[in-house]
Design a protein around this motif. Structure first.
Motif, mmCIF file in Angstrom:
data_model
loop_
_atom_site.group_PDB
_atom_site.id
_atom_site.type_symbol
_atom_site.label_atom_id
_atom_site.label_comp_id
_atom_site.label_asym_id
_atom_site.label_seq_id
_atom_site.Cartn_x
_atom_site.Cartn_y
_atom_site.Cartn_z
ATOM 1 N N ALA A 10 14.804 -11.112 4.569
ATOM 2 C CA ALA A 10 15.035 -10.050 5.880
ATOM 3 C C ALA A 10 13.708 -9.962 6.333
ATOM 4 C CB ALA A 10 15.077 -8.566 5.044
ATOM 5 N N THR A 11 13.794 -9.738 7.843
ATOM 6 C CA THR A 11 12.402 -9.660 8.633
ATOM 7 C C THR A 11 12.832 -8.687 9.738
ATOM 8 O OG1 THR A 11 10.668 -10.739 9.694
ATOM 9 C CG2 THR A 11 13.019 -11.524 9.953
ATOM 10 N N LYS A 12 11.826 -8.064 10.240
ATOM 11 C CA LYS A 12 11.941 -7.359 11.653
ATOM 12 C C LYS A 12 11.069 -7.841 12.646
ATOM 13 C CE LYS A 12 12.513 -2.258 11.451
ATOM 14 N NZ LYS A 12 11.842 -1.057 11.142
ATOM 15 N N SER A 15 7.293 -12.177 10.177
ATOM 16 C CA SER A 15 6.160 -12.687 9.361
ATOM 17 C C SER A 15 7.024 -13.125 7.814
ATOM 18 C CB SER A 15 4.975 -11.848 9.180
ATOM 19 O OG SER A 15 5.455 -10.498 8.481
ATOM 20 N N THR A 16 8.015 -12.446 7.626
ATOM 21 C CA THR A 16 8.527 -12.869 6.231
ATOM 22 C C THR A 16 9.275 -14.189 6.401
ATOM 23 O OG1 THR A 16 8.752 -10.532 5.835
ATOM 24 C CG2 THR A 16 10.014 -11.965 4.317
ATOM 25 N N ALA A 17 9.849 -14.499 7.554
ATOM 26 C CA ALA A 17 10.587 -15.773 7.896
ATOM 27 C C ALA A 17 9.613 -16.983 7.593
ATOM 28 C CB ALA A 17 11.031 -15.791 9.293
ATOM 29 N N PRO A 56 10.221 -7.632 3.803
ATOM 30 C CA PRO A 56 9.090 -6.746 4.108
ATOM 31 C C PRO A 56 9.431 -5.443 3.576
ATOM 32 C CG PRO A 56 10.436 -7.057 6.026
ATOM 33 C CD PRO A 56 10.984 -7.938 4.926
ATOM 34 N N LEU A 57 8.304 -4.643 3.189
ATOM 35 C CA LEU A 57 8.370 -3.336 2.885
ATOM 36 C C LEU A 57 8.167 -2.546 4.375
ATOM 37 C CD1 LEU A 57 5.970 -3.235 -0.276
ATOM 38 C CD2 LEU A 57 8.224 -2.664 -0.174
ATOM 39 N N TYR A 58 8.992 -1.394 4.421
ATOM 40 C CA TYR A 58 8.718 -0.621 5.482
ATOM 41 C C TYR A 58 9.047 0.638 4.891
ATOM 42 C CZ TYR A 58 8.690 -4.111 9.170
ATOM 43 O OH TYR A 58 8.296 -5.195 9.992
ATOM 44 N N MET A 59 8.122 1.473 4.993
ATOM 45 C CA MET A 59 7.913 2.844 4.516
ATOM 46 C C MET A 59 8.144 2.824 3.041
ATOM 47 S SD MET A 59 6.931 4.247 7.412
ATOM 48 C CE MET A 59 6.887 5.738 6.896
ATOM 49 N N LEU A 88 1.341 -4.403 3.558
ATOM 50 C CA LEU A 88 -0.046 -4.370 3.998
ATOM 51 C C LEU A 88 -0.649 -3.752 2.952
ATOM 52 C CD1 LEU A 88 0.359 -3.812 7.660
ATOM 53 C CD2 LEU A 88 -0.505 -5.776 6.514
ATOM 54 N N THR A 89 -0.103 -3.260 1.970
ATOM 55 C CA THR A 89 -0.749 -2.662 0.552
ATOM 56 C C THR A 89 -1.877 -3.638 0.308
ATOM 57 O OG1 THR A 89 1.063 -1.487 0.299
ATOM 58 C CG2 THR A 89 -0.458 -1.293 -1.402
ATOM 59 N N PRO A 90 -1.640 -4.855 -0.145
ATOM 60 C CA PRO A 90 -2.448 -5.650 -0.968
ATOM 61 C C PRO A 90 -3.543 -6.270 0.347
ATOM 62 C CG PRO A 90 -0.182 -6.835 -0.858
ATOM 63 C CD PRO A 90 -0.156 -5.456 -0.041
ATOM 64 N N GLY A 124 1.105 -9.216 4.084
ATOM 65 C CA GLY A 124 1.952 -9.617 5.211
ATOM 66 C C GLY A 124 1.202 -9.594 6.424
ATOM 67 N N ALA A 125 1.810 -9.332 7.350
ATOM 68 C CA ALA A 125 0.924 -9.559 8.840
ATOM 69 C C ALA A 125 1.649 -8.513 9.680
ATOM 70 C CB ALA A 125 1.308 -10.891 9.366
ATOM 71 N N ILE A 126 0.753 -7.933 10.652
ATOM 72 C CA ILE A 126 1.128 -7.020 11.644
ATOM 73 C C ILE A 126 0.475 -7.321 12.886
ATOM 74 C CG2 ILE A 126 -0.832 -5.172 11.364
ATOM 75 C CD1 ILE A 126 1.172 -3.452 10.812
HETATM 76 C C1 LIG Z 1 6.387 0.892 10.630
HETATM 77 C C2 LIG Z 1 5.840 0.152 9.529
HETATM 78 C C3 LIG Z 1 5.984 0.538 7.954
HETATM 79 C C4 LIG Z 1 5.251 -0.278 7.212
HETATM 80 N N1 LIG Z 1 5.497 0.369 5.787
HETATM 81 C C5 LIG Z 1 4.919 -0.535 4.563
HETATM 82 C C6 LIG Z 1 4.730 0.093 3.689
HETATM 83 O O1 LIG Z 1 5.317 0.988 2.952
HETATM 84 N N2 LIG Z 1 4.127 -0.707 2.638
HETATM 85 C C7 LIG Z 1 3.575 -1.827 2.657
HETATM 86 O O2 LIG Z 1 2.834 -2.476 2.096
HETATM 87 N N3 LIG Z 1 3.407 -2.447 4.058
HETATM 88 C C8 LIG Z 1 4.204 -1.751 5.070
HETATM 89 N N4 LIG Z 1 4.271 -2.188 6.424
HETATM 90 C C9 LIG Z 1 3.724 -3.711 6.591
HETATM 91 C C10 LIG Z 1 4.922 -4.605 6.734
HETATM 92 O O3 LIG Z 1 5.496 -4.759 5.470
HETATM 93 C C11 LIG Z 1 4.179 -5.960 7.091
HETATM 94 O O4 LIG Z 1 3.556 -5.935 8.320
HETATM 95 C C12 LIG Z 1 5.064 -7.168 6.807
HETATM 96 O O5 LIG Z 1 4.540 -8.229 6.995
HETATM 97 C C13 LIG Z 1 6.324 -7.162 8.192
HETATM 98 O O6 LIG Z 1 7.204 -8.276 7.926
HETATM 99 P P1 LIG Z 1 8.267 -8.815 9.075
HETATM 100 O O7 LIG Z 1 6.888 -9.253 10.197
HETATM 101 O O8 LIG Z 1 8.913 -9.936 8.386
HETATM 102 O O9 LIG Z 1 8.872 -7.475 9.930
HETATM 103 C C14 LIG Z 1 4.636 -1.518 7.336
HETATM 104 C C15 LIG Z 1 4.757 -1.797 8.600
HETATM 105 C C16 LIG Z 1 5.124 -1.164 9.970
HETATM 106 C C17 LIG Z 1 5.268 -1.807 11.322
#
Ligand SMILES: Cc1cc2nc3c(=O)[nH]c(=O)nc-3n(C[C@H](O)[C@H](O)[C@H](O)COP(=O)(O)O)c2cc1C
Length: 173
Positions: A10-12, A15-17, A56-59, A88-90, A124-126
């Motif tokens: 899954a990815t938004k 970065s996970t791809a 990826p973790l979201y919230m 991003l936790t780690p 991950g990456a942001i």
């Molecule tokens: C709105 C938002 C919420 C997030 N929540 C978490 C979280 O709860 N824990 C965590 O470790 N990372 C969190 N992240 C970081 C994402 O998991 C990380 O950026 C990930 O690499 C995104 O993957 P994607 O690019 O495949 O979507 C969050 C990022 C965003 C933008």
């Protein structure tokens, strides 16, 4: 040929791809027929000898993973399943072990009732430029670091630990 492995992710924001593709490449180098595909494209798990799931973790929750596991439970119980979560936790300057453990637990919970043969939380990456205003506000609030923290050596090393697990057909559910 050692078997067919699907790396479904899954990815938004993408970065996970890249991580899923790197895991698939590593498994190919070890002799598997492996490919990465986004979860929606992975509509049949027929013919695979193992599956890697990435999200990826979201919230605090791995994106789309629990619904995918519920839909494909019958196929997933028959093969070894490994999983990774991105977050991003780690990547924090001083990651808190209890937060890392909590994030890993969120991954395990999302996979239930499937018990993975391996499960890891990867940095991950942001990219703030790609984020919505709401996401920017949330990440500011969480004091999330900004940047690409994906550690390609650690990703490759983890993928290589999967080789004997998939070769042996270990730990099917
Ligand atoms: C709105 C938002 C919420 C997030 N929540 C978490 C979280 O709860 N824990 C965590 O470790 N990372 C969190 N992240 C970081 C994402 O998991 C990380 O950026 C990930 O690499 C995104 O993957 P994607 O690019 O495949 O979507 C969050 C990022 C965003 C933008």
């Amino acid at each position: 040929m050692a078997g067919r492995i699907l790396v479904a992710y899954a990815t938004k924001h993408g970065s996970t791809a890249g991580v899923a593709e790197a895991v698939a490449r590593e498994l190919e180098e070890a002799g598997f027929e492996a490919g990465a595909a986004p979860l929606p494209a992975a509509d049949s798990l027929e013919g695979y000898d193992g599956v890697v799931l990435g999200a990826p973790l979201y919230m605090g929750t791995p994106l789309d993973l629990a619904a995918f596991v519920a839909r494909h439970r019958a196929a997933l119980v028959r093969v070894p399943v490994a999983a990774f979560a991105m977050g991003l936790t780690p990547a924090a300057p001083e990651p808190k072990p209890e937060q890392v453990e909590q994030a890993r637990k969120a991954l395990i919970d999302a996979l239930s009732p499937i018990r993975p043969v391996a499960a890891i939380l990867l940095a991950g990456a942001i990219d703030r430029a790609k984020m919505s205003l709401a996401e920017r506000a949330v990440t500011r609030l969480l004091r999330a670091p900004s940047g690409d923290f994906r550690d390609w050596n650690a990703i490759g090393a983890w993928a290589r630990t999967l080789v004997p697990l998939f070769r042996g057909g270990a730990g099917t559910n």
